[in-house]
Every structure is written in C-alpha cells, then in structure tokens.
Motif scaffolding. Structure first.
Motif, PDB file in Angstrom:
ATOM      1  N   THR A   1       0.866  -1.185   0.000  1.00  0.00           N
ATOM      2  CA  THR A   1       0.000   0.000   0.000  1.00  0.00           C
ATOM      3  C   THR A   1       0.900   1.231   0.000  1.00  0.00           C
ATOM      4  O   THR A   1       1.737   1.398   0.884  1.00  0.00           O
ATOM      5  CB  THR A   1      -0.894   0.026   1.251  1.00  0.00           C
ATOM      6  N   VAL A   2       0.739   2.069  -1.007  1.00  0.00           N
ATOM      7  CA  VAL A   2       1.582   3.251  -1.157  1.00  0.00           C
ATOM      8  C   VAL A   2       0.793   4.503  -0.808  1.00  0.00           C
ATOM      9  O   VAL A   2      -0.303   4.726  -1.341  1.00  0.00           O
ATOM     10  CB  VAL A   2       2.130   3.375  -2.597  1.00  0.00           C
ATOM     11  N   ILE A   3       1.343   5.296   0.087  1.00  0.00           N
ATOM     12  CA  ILE A   3       0.736   6.573   0.462  1.00  0.00           C
ATOM     13  C   ILE A   3       1.725   7.681   0.128  1.00  0.00           C
ATOM     14  O   ILE A   3       2.837   7.719   0.661  1.00  0.00           O
ATOM     15  CB  ILE A   3       0.379   6.615   1.959  1.00  0.00           C
ATOM     16  N   LEU A   4       1.326   8.555  -0.784  1.00  0.00           N
ATOM     17  CA  LEU A   4       2.194   9.653  -1.208  1.00  0.00           C
ATOM     18  C   LEU A   4       1.894  10.891  -0.369  1.00  0.00           C
ATOM     19  O   LEU A   4       0.767  11.374  -0.344  1.00  0.00           O
ATOM     20  CB  LEU A   4       1.955   9.943  -2.691  1.00  0.00           C
ATOM     21  N   LEU A   5       2.912  11.363   0.342  1.00  0.00           N
ATOM     22  CA  LEU A   5       2.744  12.571   1.150  1.00  0.00           C
ATOM     23  C   LEU A   5       2.647  13.782   0.241  1.00  0.00           C
ATOM     24  O   LEU A   5       3.484  13.972  -0.644  1.00  0.00           O
ATOM     25  CB  LEU A   5       3.932  12.743   2.109  1.00  0.00           C
ATOM     26  N   GLY A   6       1.656  14.606   0.450  1.00  0.00           N
ATOM     27  CA  GLY A   6       1.457  15.773  -0.399  1.00  0.00           C
ATOM     28  C   GLY A   6       2.472  16.866  -0.133  1.00  0.00           C
ATOM     29  O   GLY A   6       3.132  16.892   0.904  1.00  0.00           O
ATOM     30  N   GLY A   7       2.594  17.777  -1.070  1.00  0.00           N
ATOM     31  CA  GLY A   7       3.520  18.889  -0.890  1.00  0.00           C
ATOM     32  C   GLY A   7       3.743  19.667  -2.165  1.00  0.00           C
ATOM     33  O   GLY A   7       3.032  19.486  -3.162  1.00  0.00           O
ATOM     34  N   MET A   8       4.753  20.513  -2.140  1.00  0.00           N
ATOM     35  CA  MET A   8       5.096  21.354  -3.281  1.00  0.00           C
ATOM     36  C   MET A   8       6.153  20.659  -4.127  1.00  0.00           C
ATOM     37  O   MET A   8       7.107  20.101  -3.601  1.00  0.00           O
ATOM     38  CB  MET A   8       5.648  22.694  -2.765  1.00  0.00           C
ATOM     39  N   LEU A   9       5.979  20.692  -5.438  1.00  0.00           N
ATOM     40  CA  LEU A   9       6.927  20.089  -6.360  1.00  0.00           C
ATOM     41  C   LEU A   9       7.755  21.188  -7.018  1.00  0.00           C
ATOM     42  O   LEU A   9       7.224  22.013  -7.752  1.00  0.00           O
ATOM     43  CB  LEU A   9       6.196  19.273  -7.428  1.00  0.00           C
ATOM     44  N   ARG A  10       9.066  21.173  -6.719  1.00  0.00           N
ATOM     45  CA  ARG A  10       9.952  22.171  -7.306  1.00  0.00           C
ATOM     46  C   ARG A  10      10.406  21.734  -8.695  1.00  0.00           C
ATOM     47  O   ARG A  10      10.487  20.546  -8.988  1.00  0.00           O
ATOM     48  CB  ARG A  10      11.195  22.387  -6.428  1.00  0.00           C
ATOM     49  N   ASN A  11      10.765  22.711  -9.528  1.00  0.00           N
ATOM     50  CA  ASN A  11      11.286  22.444 -10.855  1.00  0.00           C
ATOM     51  C   ASN A  11      12.587  21.644 -10.746  1.00  0.00           C
ATOM     52  O   ASN A  11      13.473  21.990  -9.984  1.00  0.00           O
ATOM     53  CB  ASN A  11      11.542  23.784 -11.578  1.00  0.00           C
TER      54      ASN A  11
END
Length: 255
Positions: free
Chosen positions: A138-148
């Motif tokens: 089971t994969v849970i992706l922590l949310g956040g800001m994606l930088r270039n």
C-alpha cells in the motif's frame, strides 16, 4: 546566528525573491558584507546559488547538479549495495517511510519485486511510481510542493496523515553527514519536512554512501541522537565509529 543558520535564512530569502544583493542582506541580517560574501561563495561552491556582481541569484534547478536525474546517476552502485542491506531491516506488515532520495529509490526498486505486505509512505514521486504495481504494498504519497527539477514533494502539507498512521521505520539519506551536524540537506523545504518526519517515526535509519560522510550541506534535519541505525557501504574511520557508539547508533556495513 551560526553560519549554517544564516545560510539557511539566505536560501529562504532567495527562494522567495530569486535574487538578492549583499547590501540588502547585510541590512536584513545585521551581518557584515564581508561575512555575507564568504557565505555566498561557500553556497555557490555547494551549487546552491550563483554569485553576481554585488549579490547572488538562485540557481535554476534544471541546470543544477542537484537535480534528481543527475543525482540518481552518481555512485549508483554504492546506493544499490546500501539498499540491499537496508531491505533486510524491513519486516512483513511494517509501515515504513522512504524519503525522496535516490538511495531510497533503490530500496523501492528492490521492494517492487518482493512478496511482502507493507505500507510505504513517501514524498518521493519516483519511489511511489516504482511501488504502485506491487499488489502487496500500500503506497501513500505525502502531499507537498513540487519544485522544478525535483521529484520530491516538499513542505508540511502531508504531515497530518502521520497523526493517523504509526510509522515503524524511516529510511532517509542526505546531502551530507558530519558528527557535529548530523544529516544535512540543501533544500529548506525538504529539511523542514524531514525534521517533522524524524520526530514522528519509531526508528530512523540513515542510508549514507561514502561520498556524503564528512560533507556538510545548508541545514541539519537529524542529529546523531535522532538516528538509530547508520548503513553505509564503506567502513567508517575510528573517530566516527566512536561517535556512533557514544550516541548508541548501530553501524551496519553493507557489502
């Protein structure tokens, strides 16, 4: 303000403004221009910014050696060796946390082929993609800001989920490791996220290849007292071995 703290603030200012002059920094931080010029030169050597006449600009991540695509090519064999050893520390039905490092990605690549029931939290997009097709995980992706130029979700947006889930083990790498500063990184946002993650997990396992030992980046996210196990592919020197023992950090040599 210590040099590492001051440089952390400089990087935060640059993240917001993209460029800054030494004169403005001197007023804002109440530090001499000579000291700030030294700071900027050191930070430029680390690939964090580019010096300009009278100031500095934030490097474009696409052109930086710190991009994910460039980092995953560096010392890959060492990272694979460390990852194979790290996987031995994972048990059936564990809930683990993988950071967005290229070494943690190698752990994900191994787990992808394992028939083991796991819950994996990660802020690494590449690690999540590797694991998504394994029905036992089971994969849970922590949310956040994606930088270039990055494959890491950064910031503290995904921390609330940790209030609902007990995490057994965090596997984390770093840009640098010293006995004085512990695990350090150059991204202000990732450092703040990792500081919070370290506080909320049961066990912290550092997965550090030889090239990072003795190196120091912009800010610390885990001191020696925060680390439970230290995995590397090379023997460490006697001084570091003693420091690890004094802080009750188990050293595992991956081979």
């Amino acid at each position: 303000m210590f040099a590492t703290e001051r440089r952390n603030v400089i990087l935060e200012i640059l993240q917001e403004k993209k460029r800054i002059t030494v004169k403005d920094l001197s007023k804002m931080l109440e530090v001499s221009e000579a000291t700030l010029r030294s700071d900027l030169s050191s930070m430029e050597n680390q690939g964090l910014l580019t010096r300009t006449h009278g100031g500095a600009v934030l490097d474009s991540p696409i052109n930086s050696e710190h991009t994910f695509s460039e980092r995953k090519k560096k010392n890959r064999q060492s990272k694979v060796i460390i990852a194979k050893e790290a996987v031995k520390l994972i048990n059936e039905k564990d809930c683990i946390l993988l950071d967005a490092s290229t070494t943690a990605l190698e752990i994900a690549r191994i787990l992808k082929e394992e028939n083991m029931q796991l819950t994996v939290l990660t802020n690494g997009i590449s690690a999540a993609i590797e694991l998504r097709d394994n029905p036992s995980i089971t994969v849970i992706l922590l949310g956040g800001m994606l930088r270039n130029g990055s494959m890491a979700l950064e910031g503290e947006f995904g921390l609330n989920i940790l209030n609902q889930i007990h995490v057994d083990t965090m596997f984390t790498s770093a840009r640098g490791f010293t006995t004085e500063e512990g695990l350090t990184d150059f991204s202000v946002f990732e450092v703040e996220l990792k500081k919070n993650l370290v506080k909320r997990v049961e066990k912290v396992i550092a997965i550090i290849d030889h090239s990072k030992i003795g190196d120091n980046s912009i800010a610390s996210f885990a001191k020696l007292d925060d680390i439970d196990i230290f995995v590397s592919e090379n023997e460490v020197d006697e001084d570091l071995q003693q420091s690890l023992e004094q802080h009750q950090v188990q050293f595992i040599l991956a081979d």
